[in-house]
Each structure stands twice: as structure tokens, then as C-alpha cells.
Design a protein around this motif. Structure first.
Motif, PDB file in Angstrom:
ATOM      1  N   THR A 139       0.838  -3.396   3.988  1.00 47.38           N
ATOM      2  CA  THR A 139       1.046  -2.113   3.139  1.00 47.38           C
ATOM      3  C   THR A 139       2.272  -2.060   2.435  1.00 47.38           C
TER       4      THR A 139
ATOM      5  N   LEU B 182       4.772   0.447  -0.223  1.00 49.78           N
ATOM      6  CA  LEU B 182       5.197   1.510  -0.560  1.00 49.78           C
ATOM      7  C   LEU B 182       6.362   1.309  -1.772  1.00 49.78           C
TER       8      LEU B 182
ATOM      9  N   LYS C  10      -3.338  -2.851  -0.105  1.00 52.92           N
ATOM     10  CA  LYS C  10      -3.260  -1.403  -0.075  1.00 52.92           C
ATOM     11  C   LYS C  10      -1.873  -1.024  -0.345  1.00 52.92           C
ATOM     12  N   TRP C  11      -1.665  -0.226  -1.286  1.00 55.89           N
ATOM     13  CA  TRP C  11      -0.135   0.222  -1.610  1.00 55.89           C
ATOM     14  C   TRP C  11      -0.147   1.554  -1.943  1.00 55.89           C
ATOM     15  N   HIS C  12       0.915   2.217  -2.119  1.00 56.30           N
ATOM     16  CA  HIS C  12       1.363   3.597  -2.233  1.00 56.30           C
ATOM     17  C   HIS C  12       2.443   3.703  -3.292  1.00 56.30           C
TER      18      HIS C  12
ATOM     19  N   ILE D   3       3.423   9.078   4.790  1.00 54.23           N
ATOM     20  CA  ILE D   3       2.755   7.445   4.904  1.00 54.23           C
ATOM     21  C   ILE D   3       2.962   7.138   6.184  1.00 54.23           C
TER      22      ILE D   3
ATOM     23  N   GLU E 258      -0.627   7.199   8.664  1.00 55.54           N
ATOM     24  CA  GLU E 258      -1.228   5.951   8.697  1.00 55.54           C
ATOM     25  C   GLU E 258      -0.990   5.270   9.928  1.00 55.54           C
TER      26      GLU E 258
END
Length: 426
Positions: free
Chosen positions: A114, A116, A201-203, A236, A240
């Protein structure tokens, strides 16, 4: 090892009974290989979780992730330790440091981690579109060979006579190795496929979208951008499950955090504009809180910072102490070394200033000091800096004079002892 600890920790009578029991079984040693345990009866020590894109360190067992550049992984002791901060000191014109930043993010997408991404200059969605494309196992060796052949010069084909002590130096890993599954190689001339970005999946944290002009900020030593970013990272991590909560409900994964150009005026920090020490604690406190979040979570962070713009050297020393790993890039562009024929095969120097020594108060320093990097058509490589030795009879008189003049331009040292147009004879 477990058997030895059991015998050493017990009493003399216990040790004697073990020996007697072994003798009664027909001279069978008590140090026997353990058989497989039944399910549900495992009472041993917990083992490291098997997470994709990670491996334990051979030095201390710490979980490692790849930086996206296998040569850099090798210099850092196998990779970037989970729960640590990697600080990249940007080069003067910020040309090569974004490549390391993108390699780190691209490695996260390929490994299924993941992401960020935080930036005050570029939209994280646009940054992901500029990531390099990974090289597949079938074409990896072929692409590297073609890239190396396209930059081969007639001078590199000439076999030079080098002293035996230089031939015995360990070589850096610059090419792809098919047997290695940790870390990947990337083609800087191509962009990552859109399918990989869509399935990842990234933020994203884009500072101009998080700050409103009419927002009232409470008085605090931290800039408002730093506060918003810390809260975003904390949410985050906890929401998560990267902090280890609910380990049975969610599959364990790694959170890769990338922060671009931290400390620049775009983040609302003025450490690059003034030498006032009273305004230098905001960035230090941000790094202190960030390290606390990383230490208790399955996450790794890379930060690029324009340290060459910071006038106060005390601030740089404080930032270095608050970072686990520090790597500096020195570009030859715009400097005297850029016109020096001694460095014509390289684009800059790379300095490994600090290597983490976890659970200790001090950090290690790299033993390798002579490192240079160059950006080829497809690959960004790190190599040992080998200056051309003047030991061959095939070197022309004109090239000898150029080398002597270049040595004088290097400043004080052995080059300053060469007078006139002569060169040093060893």
C-alpha cells in the motif's frame, strides 16, 4: 540451539538424567532434530510474518523492503528496514533525487504494498503516472545488455593495465540477477502500465487540497501542513491495521510512505529562507513524531529534502540524527566537476552518510566512500568511482596533459603537487 539452552539452564541433576537417558537408548545423542509439531501446539517463539516483497536481514533479523534500486539495497545492508526513515538529500537542480523517489514507489506497486504519497508540489495521482516500468524476468537481462552496449565507447573496449589491488576490490551489483526475487529493475524510459496502477492501493496527500485559505490555525510550533500530514498518516496506519491491530482479520501488508521535498517553502516552513534557530523546531518535531508512528507499524518511509537550501548547519545535523538512513546526491551539473574529464563517465556522486543501527543510540557509517552514479538510457546505476589510471603505455601525450590539468583543478591534495604541465608518476 534450543537444546543447548535447556541443558545449560537446568540443574546438575537434570543434566545427569538427560545423559543417562541418552545412554539407555543406545548411545544416541540428546541433541536430536525436532520433528514437526502438531497444529495448535506450537509454543515456540513467534517467527517473522511472511509478507510479499520483504525478507529478514541476515545481520539482525529485521524485516527489510527493497528501495527499488538493488545497488542501493546492497549499500544499505540488504534493504530498507521496516519502521525506519530513509532521507534523500536532493541534488542541486532536483534531477536525480526524484528518480530514487519513484523507484521506491514503483517497487511498492510491483510488490503489492500500500502506498501513501505526500507532496506539496505535484498531485500524487500525477506522480504515479510517471513511475518507471518494471523489467520482466525474460527481458531483464536483454534490456540491461542493450543499455550497456549503447553506452560503450571505444575507450572502454581498451583493456587497461590496473594494479592488482584494484582488481581485487569487490564489485557493485549493477546488472539484473535472475535468481534474486527481492527487488526489481525498472526501465526509466518507459512508464508503468496503467493496469498495475489501477489494481494497486494507494492514498494521496496533496497539500494545496488539504489547506483552506480562511482556516484558523491554533498557535503551534508545527506548520499546519505538518500537522495535517501527521494526522493523515496516523489515520491510515490505525484504520487499515498497519499498527498490528486485528491481525487475524486482515492479511499483513507493508505501508510505503513517500514524502516529496519536505522542508521546502511549499510546506509552509521557512528553514530554507532564514537562519533563525527559533523557527527550526517544527521540522524536527515532525520527524520525531513520524519516527514514533513508524516504529510501531509495518511501514517504511522515504523523504526527499532540499538540504542544500538550508543555511543553518545545526538544523541539518538535527535532521540527520532524527533520520535512520541518510543518502546524499551530488550532481556534476553546473559544477566544476561536470567539465572535468576525470568524471566524464559519471553524472554525480552518491554519499551514504548514515546507516541505521536499530535499538542503539548511534548509527553506523558506510565503509564505502567512493561511489558515483550515472543515468543511462534506461537504467540508473550506482558504481564504485574508478578514476582512469595513468599507467598504460597507450595513453597519448595530450591525454596525459589533460589529466594533469584536471588533477590541479581538484584542489588541494596530490594534484596540487604536480607543477607545470607534468603529471604524477607513481
Amino acid at each position: 540451539m534450543a537444546a543447548a539452552a535447556t541443558c545449560g539452564g537446568g540443574s546438575a541433576g537434570t543434566a545427569g538424567s538427560v545423559v543417562a537417558a541418552a545412554a539407555g537408548r543406545g548411545n544416541v545423542t540428546s541433541f536430536q532434530r525436532r520433528g514437526p509439531r502438531a497444529s495448535g501446539t506450537d509454543s515456540g517463539s513467534p517467527r517473522l510474518a511472511s509478507i510479499a516483497g520483504t525478507r529478514p536481514s541476515v545481520r539482525n533479523g529485521q524485516l527489510l523492503v527493497s528501495t527499488g534500486l538493488p545497488a542501493l539495497d546492497q549499500l544499505l545492508g540488504g534493504g530498507l528496514a521496516v519502521g525506519t526513515v530513509l532521507l534523500i538529500e536532493e541534488d542541486k537542480y532536483n534531477i536525480y533525487s526524484p528518480l530514487l523517489f519513484k523507484y521506491f514507489l514503483a517497487e511498492g506497486i510491483v510488490s503489492g504494498h500500500t502506498l501513501l504519497v505526500a507532496s506539496a508540489k505535484e498531485d500524487p495521482a500525477d506522480l504515479l503516472q510517471e513511475l518507471p516500468a518494471p523489467l520482466l524476468d525474460d527481458n531483464c537481462k536483454k534490456e540491461f545488455d542493450e543499455d550497456a552496449y549503447s553506452h560503450k565507447t571505444p575507450e572502454s573496449d581498451m583493456k587497461m593495465k590496473i594494479a592488482w589491488r584494484y582488481q581485487l576490490l569487490p564489485k557493485m551489483e549493477v546488472g539484473p540477477i535472475s535468481s534474486s526475487r527481492f527487488g526489481h529493475y525498472y526501465d526509466a524510459s518507459k512508464r508503468i502500465p496503467q493496469e498495475l496502477i489501477e489494481t494497486s492501493k494507494w492514498h494521496g496527500f496533496f497539500l494545496p487540497e488539504k489547506i483552506f485559505p480562511n482556516l484558523k490555525v491554533e498557535p503551534c510550533s508545527l506548520a499546519h501542513g505538518y500537522i495535517k500530514l501527521l494526522r493523515f498518516i496516523q489515520n491510515i496506519i490505525f484504520e487499515e491495521g498497519f499498527d498490528g491491530s486485528n491481525p487475524q482479520k486482515k492479511q499483513k501488508n507493508i505501508l510505503r510512505i513517500g514524502i516529496q521535498s519536505l522542508g521546502s517553502p511549499l510546506w509552509g516552513d521557512d528553514i530554507c529562507c532564514t537562519e533563525n534557530r527559533g523557527s527550526s523546531h517544527g521540522l524536527s518535531r515532525f520527524l520525531y513524531v513520524l519516527r514514533g508512528l513508524l516504529r510501531t507499524s509495518l511501514s517504511a518511509c522515504i523523504i526527499t529534502m532540499p538540504t542544500h537550501l538550508i543555511q543553518n548547519k545545526a538544523i541539518i545535523a538535527r535532521i540527520t540524527n532524527l533520520s535512520d538512513t541518510v543518502v546524499g546526491l551530488e550532481s556534476f551539473l553546473g559544477s566544476e566537476r561536470g567539465t572535468n574529464p576525470l568524471y566524464k563517465d559519471y553524472h554525480g556522486l552518491i554519499h551514504i552518510r548514515q546507516i541505521p543501527r536499530l535499538n542503539n543510540l548511534i548509527c553506523d557509517e558506510s565503509d564505502v566512500k567512493d561511489l558515483a552514479f550515472k543515468l543511462k538510457r534506461k537504467l540508473f546505476t550506482i558504481e564504485r568511482l574508478h578514476l582512469p589510471p595513468d599507467l598504460s603505455d597507450t595513453v597519448s601525450r595530450a591525454s596525459k596533459q589533460d589529466l594533469a590539468a584536471s588533477a590541479r583543478r581538484l584542489g588541494p591534495g596530490c594534484g596540487s603537487m604536480a607543477g607545470g604541465e607534468k603529471h604524477l608518476d607513481f
